[in-house]
Each structure stands twice: as structure tokens, then as C-alpha cells.
Design a protein around this motif. Structure first.
Motif, short mmCIF file in Angstrom:
data_model
loop_
_atom_site.label_atom_id
_atom_site.label_comp_id
_atom_site.label_asym_id
_atom_site.label_seq_id
_atom_site.Cartn_x
_atom_site.Cartn_y
_atom_site.Cartn_z
N ALA A 156 0.86 -1.19 0.00
CA ALA A 156 0.00 0.00 0.00
C ALA A 156 0.88 1.23 0.00
N MET A 157 0.42 2.27 -0.67
CA MET A 157 1.18 3.50 -0.74
C MET A 157 0.24 4.70 -0.70
N VAL A 158 0.68 5.74 -0.02
CA VAL A 158 0.01 7.04 -0.03
C VAL A 158 0.99 8.06 -0.57
N ILE A 159 0.56 8.84 -1.55
CA ILE A 159 1.42 9.89 -2.10
C ILE A 159 0.84 11.25 -1.77
N GLY A 203 4.33 0.60 2.38
CA GLY A 203 4.74 -0.53 3.19
C GLY A 203 3.73 -1.66 3.14
N LEU A 204 3.81 -2.54 4.15
CA LEU A 204 3.04 -3.78 4.18
C LEU A 204 2.57 -4.06 5.61
N PRO A 205 1.42 -4.68 5.78
CA PRO A 205 0.99 -5.06 7.13
C PRO A 205 1.98 -6.04 7.77
N VAL A 206 2.18 -5.89 9.06
CA VAL A 206 3.06 -6.81 9.80
C VAL A 206 2.28 -8.08 10.14
N GLN A 207 2.88 -9.22 9.89
CA GLN A 207 2.21 -10.49 10.18
C GLN A 207 2.05 -10.68 11.69
N PHE A 213 1.67 -1.86 11.18
CA PHE A 213 1.95 -1.73 9.75
C PHE A 213 3.41 -1.34 9.57
N ALA A 214 4.11 -2.06 8.68
CA ALA A 214 5.54 -1.81 8.46
C ALA A 214 5.74 -0.83 7.31
N PHE A 215 6.39 0.29 7.59
CA PHE A 215 6.75 1.26 6.56
C PHE A 215 8.08 0.83 5.96
N THR A 216 8.08 0.53 4.67
CA THR A 216 9.33 0.19 4.01
C THR A 216 9.94 1.39 3.30
N GLY A 247 2.84 2.14 13.55
CA GLY A 247 3.73 1.98 12.41
C GLY A 247 5.07 1.47 12.91
N ALA A 248 5.75 0.67 12.11
CA ALA A 248 7.07 0.14 12.46
C ALA A 248 7.98 0.28 11.26
N THR A 249 9.27 0.44 11.53
CA THR A 249 10.24 0.49 10.44
C THR A 249 11.61 0.10 10.99
N LEU A 250 12.57 -0.04 10.11
CA LEU A 250 13.94 -0.37 10.49
C LEU A 250 14.87 0.61 9.79
N VAL A 251 15.83 1.13 10.53
CA VAL A 251 16.78 2.11 9.99
C VAL A 251 18.19 1.73 10.43
N ASP A 252 19.11 1.75 9.49
CA ASP A 252 20.51 1.48 9.82
C ASP A 252 20.96 2.42 10.94
N ARG A 253 21.57 1.86 11.97
CA ARG A 253 21.99 2.66 13.11
C ARG A 253 22.97 3.76 12.71
N ALA A 254 23.71 3.55 11.62
CA ALA A 254 24.68 4.55 11.17
C ALA A 254 24.03 5.71 10.43
#
Length: 223
Positions: A79-82, A94-98, A125-128, A158-165
Motif C-alpha cells: 500500500a502507498m500514499v502519495i 509498506g506492508l501489514p506486519v504479520q 503496519f511496516a513502513f518500508t 507503524g514500524a520500520t527499520l533504519v541502519d543505526r549509522a
């Protein structure tokens, strides 16, 4: 996951900036419409942030973004919102989290109980990707697209992952209302990732109070 905030660019007044009176339209896209906008989205990725001088972190290339977007487009849940004016100003997707909790695989320590409960109940929901073109109201626009995407999926978190650097992205997420709950490695043994979450509504925010961990000096990505 790489979410690109609108930070770190030098720009001239009026150079594609959004004035206070410019109306912004929010629009949800199916994965088929995403395909039609793929090149525009790649351009938004390039324009969303330049790496600050002297920053050792280097974000993935334009082609890397396109490759990852193609993989996401194969998922029927995408899914996307612009946000657009006379041009594309931002997007979140992103995509729903299982419900099985696999999203949190590799989380270091104990996952906050409230986050686990929201995951099991299907409310995460996972934001990619979050891409925001630099302009004076970019923080407000980021919140709008995030909230629209969550409400469209009846998600509370909402959830996401970001490189710590990637400190600029982590700092932008914090300014957009995200809370850092810890670190994980995906796959196990890979680079360390921060795990920000975005609570939707006061009730969800209250459930997360006292559970947020901010590394180092109290800011995202602090050493």
C-alpha cells in the motif's frame, strides 16, 4: 529498509518549495498504480535527501531503491500514499506486519509487551519507505502521509527499520513523531538496525509510555 527524510540539502527559495498556500492532495495507490509512478518515485528518492558533507554513511543508490521497490510491488499487500501538488512531494509505503511476530526477529532484549500485543492483534503496519521532498512544511506532510497510510489499514502502530549509522534519517524520524524502542539484526549477524515505531492516536502513545529507549545521548543513533 531505507526511509529517506527531506534533510541535509541546500536549496534556493522557490526552488520546488511548498508555499503555505499550496494545496496538497493525498492519494492512495494500488500496487498497479505504483508501477506507473516508478520513475517518479525514483526521482523523489534522489531528491529527498543529499548526504551531509562529512557524513560517513552513504545511503543506497537510486538503482538499489528501484530494485527494492520492484520486490515490494510483487506483494499484493503493498500500500502507498502519495502527496502531490503539481509534482510529487512525498510518499509513504509498506506492508501489514504479520501476526506471528516475524517482523521482530533478531530484536535484542525483550520486545515491549504493548508492541507485542499490537503485533499479535494485527494492528501494526511496516513502513518500508518514507520519502519527503524538502520544503518548509515537510514535517507536517510526513505526519499526514504516515497517518493516512495507518488509518487506511486500521493499524494503530507503524514500524520500520533504519541502519543505526544513518543518523540523519533517525533524527528526522524523531522529529516526525517516531519513538525508538531498541535494536535488532536482520538477518542475524548483519548490520545493527534501530527499530522506531509510530503510534497513531493518544491511546496508543499512552500504551508505549515508559517503554521507549533512546541510545547514547538521548537522540536517535547516539553513540
Amino acid at each position: 529498509m531505507k526511509a529517506e527524510p527531506g534533510r541535509g540539502q541546500t536549496r534556493k527559495p522557490g526552488d520546488g518549495e511548498l508555499s503555505a498556500m499550496t494545496p496538497v492532495r493525498l492519494r492512495r495507490l494500488s500496487r498497479w498504480l505504483v508501477e506507473d509512478l516508478r520513475e517518479d518515485l525514483a526521482g523523489l528518492y534522489v531528491g529527498s535527501r543529499a548526504t551531509p558533507p562529512g557524513d560517513p554513511y552513504r545511503r543506497p543508490s537510486r538503482q538499489n531503491f528501484v530494485d527494492r521497490l520492484i520486490v515490494d510491488m510483487r506483494r499484493p499487500e503493498l500500500a502507498m500514499v502519495i502527496a502531490e501538488t503539481d509534482r510529487l512531494m512525498g510518499c509513504a509505503f509498506g506492508l501489514p506486519v504479520q501476526c506471528d511476530g516475524s517482523w521482530w526477529l533478531g530484536f535484542e532484549g525483550t520486545l515491549p509487551r504493548s508492541v507485542g500485543q499490537l503485533t499479535v492483534s494485527g494492528n501494526v503496519f511496516a513502513f518500508t519507505g518514507i520519502l519527503i521532498r524538502p520544503h518548509p512544511q515537510d514535517r507536517g506532510l510526513a505526519r499526514q502521509v504516515q497517518e493516512r497510510l495507518l488509518t487506511g489499514h486500521q493499524a494503530m502502530l507503524g514500524a520500520t527499520l533504519v541502519d543505526r549509522a544513518d543518523r540523519p534519517t533517525l533524527a528526522a524520524f524523531r522529529s516526525w513523531g517516531w519513538l525508538d524502542i531498541g535494536e535488532l539484526r536482520r538477518p542475524l549477524g548483519a548490520a545493527t538496525l534501530r527499530a522506531p515505531v509510530f503510534p497513531l492516536g493518544e491511546r496508543t502513545t499512552v500504551r508505549l509510555e515508559g517503554l521507549v529507549t533512546m541510545p547514547g545521548d538521548g537522540g536517535p543513533g547516539g553513540a
